[in-house]
Design a protein around this motif. Structure first.
Motif, PDB file in Angstrom:
ATOM      1  N   GLU A   1      10.307 -12.211  23.076  1.00 32.77           N
ATOM      2  CA  GLU A   1      11.512 -11.481  22.694  1.00 32.77           C
ATOM      3  C   GLU A   1      12.570 -12.387  22.067  1.00 32.77           C
ATOM      4  O   GLU A   1      13.529 -11.909  21.471  1.00 32.77           O
ATOM      5  N   SER A   2      12.395 -13.715  22.205  1.00 28.01           N
ATOM      6  CA  SER A   2      13.375 -14.676  21.691  1.00 28.01           C
ATOM      7  C   SER A   2      12.929 -15.354  20.402  1.00 28.01           C
ATOM      8  O   SER A   2      13.579 -16.288  19.952  1.00 28.01           O
ATOM      9  N   GLY A   3      11.811 -14.898  19.838  1.00 26.19           N
ATOM     10  CA  GLY A   3      11.374 -15.465  18.557  1.00 26.19           C
ATOM     11  C   GLY A   3       9.889 -15.678  18.413  1.00 26.19           C
ATOM     12  O   GLY A   3       9.385 -15.781  17.290  1.00 26.19           O
ATOM     13  N   ALA A   4       9.147 -15.746  19.515  1.00 26.54           N
ATOM     14  CA  ALA A   4       7.711 -16.024  19.424  1.00 26.54           C
ATOM     15  C   ALA A   4       6.929 -14.896  18.770  1.00 26.54           C
ATOM     16  O   ALA A   4       5.811 -15.111  18.302  1.00 26.54           O
ATOM     17  N   SER A   5       7.516 -13.697  18.707  1.00 25.58           N
ATOM     18  CA  SER A   5       6.826 -12.582  18.051  1.00 25.58           C
ATOM     19  C   SER A   5       6.599 -12.860  16.571  1.00 25.58           C
ATOM     20  O   SER A   5       5.726 -12.257  15.942  1.00 25.58           O
ATOM     21  N   LYS A   6       7.352 -13.806  16.010  1.00 29.45           N
ATOM     22  CA  LYS A   6       7.205 -14.145  14.586  1.00 29.45           C
ATOM     23  C   LYS A   6       6.229 -15.298  14.361  1.00 29.45           C
ATOM     24  O   LYS A   6       5.912 -15.624  13.233  1.00 29.45           O
ATOM     25  N   TRP A   7       5.775 -15.919  15.461  1.00 32.38           N
ATOM     26  CA  TRP A   7       4.875 -17.066  15.334  1.00 32.38           C
ATOM     27  C   TRP A   7       3.453 -16.609  15.042  1.00 32.38           C
ATOM     28  O   TRP A   7       3.067 -15.497  15.389  1.00 32.38           O
ATOM     29  N   ASN A   8       2.664 -17.533  14.463  1.00 31.19           N
ATOM     30  CA  ASN A   8       1.246 -17.235  14.333  1.00 31.19           C
ATOM     31  C   ASN A   8       0.550 -17.509  15.664  1.00 31.19           C
ATOM     32  O   ASN A   8       1.144 -18.061  16.595  1.00 31.19           O
ATOM     33  N   ALA A   9      -0.716 -17.125  15.757  1.00 28.00           N
ATOM     34  CA  ALA A   9      -1.447 -17.226  17.021  1.00 28.00           C
ATOM     35  C   ALA A   9      -1.574 -18.670  17.504  1.00 28.00           C
ATOM     36  O   ALA A   9      -1.487 -18.937  18.696  1.00 28.00           O
TER      37      ALA A   9
END
Length: 200
Positions: free
Chosen positions: A44-52
């Motif tokens: 919820e703090s930004g990891a949703s935009k990271w790749n796997a």
């Protein structure tokens, strides 16, 4: 820490000091490895935009000692996916707040207003305005979210476990089961029978 392991490299015995509550344990079953900033909070703090690959690196970060912490299992379960505005350990609150900020900085994760207010009150209050060591930044790569079956919890975010593609892989590695409302990992998998437990 000393330990012995089985042929699958699962730690069976050792000695762990849980600084969240000051307890010492010698049975692996009494200890959890806590993500200082829980996976759901990171998402919820930004990891949703990271790749796997970046999410996997975060979930297994051994390059900075504050990211993963061995703690008493029921204390970790009490913490769940909550941030410092919602939960703090009974001991070493200053260390906890400092580690939280360090992990968020290292992984370029955002801090919401309630979280920031609580951290500021701790770090400028009882901690005596101590300077915080700044860890090296992790390599962050963005990309499309992995398609997956996780419901993402109450916030409605979605994604998959950054470590495993399937429950059987998590189980083979010694993880699970995960319980709804207690374990943030629950939300990375599909609860096919609706019993509130996955990776059984």
């Amino acid at each position: 820490m000393t330990f012995t392991s089985s042929s699958k490299c699962t730690v069976k015995t050792g000695k762990w000091v849980s600084w969240y509550d000051g307890k010492t344990w010698t049975k692996a079953s009494d200890v959890d490895i806590d993500h200082m900033v829980p996976l759901k909070e990171a998402w919820e703090s930004g990891a949703s935009k990271w790749n796997a690959a970046t999410r996997k690196a975060y979930a297994n970060d051994l390059k900075f000692g504050g990211t993963l912490v061995a703690v008493t299992d029921n204390v970790n379960q009490s913490k769940g996916a909550r941030d410092p505005g919602e939960w703090l350990p009974s001991q070493k609150v200053c260390k906890y707040a400092q580690n939280w900020v360090q992990v968020k900085y290292r992984w370029k994760l955002s801090i919401d207003s309630a979280e920031k207010k609580k951290l500021a009150s701790i770090l400028t209050g009882s901690c005596g305005s101590k300077q915080i060591f700044v860890p090296a930044r992790a390599t962050i790569k963005t990309g499309s979210s992995s398609t997956g079956s996780g419901s993402g919890g109450s916030t409605g975010s979605s994604g998959t476990d950054p470590r495993f593609s399937y429950c059987y892989q998590a189980i083979d590695a010694g993880y699970g089961p995960y319980y709804k409302g207690r374990d943030e990992e629950y939300y990375w998998y599909t609860d096919g029978d609706g019993d509130g437990i996955v990776c059984e």
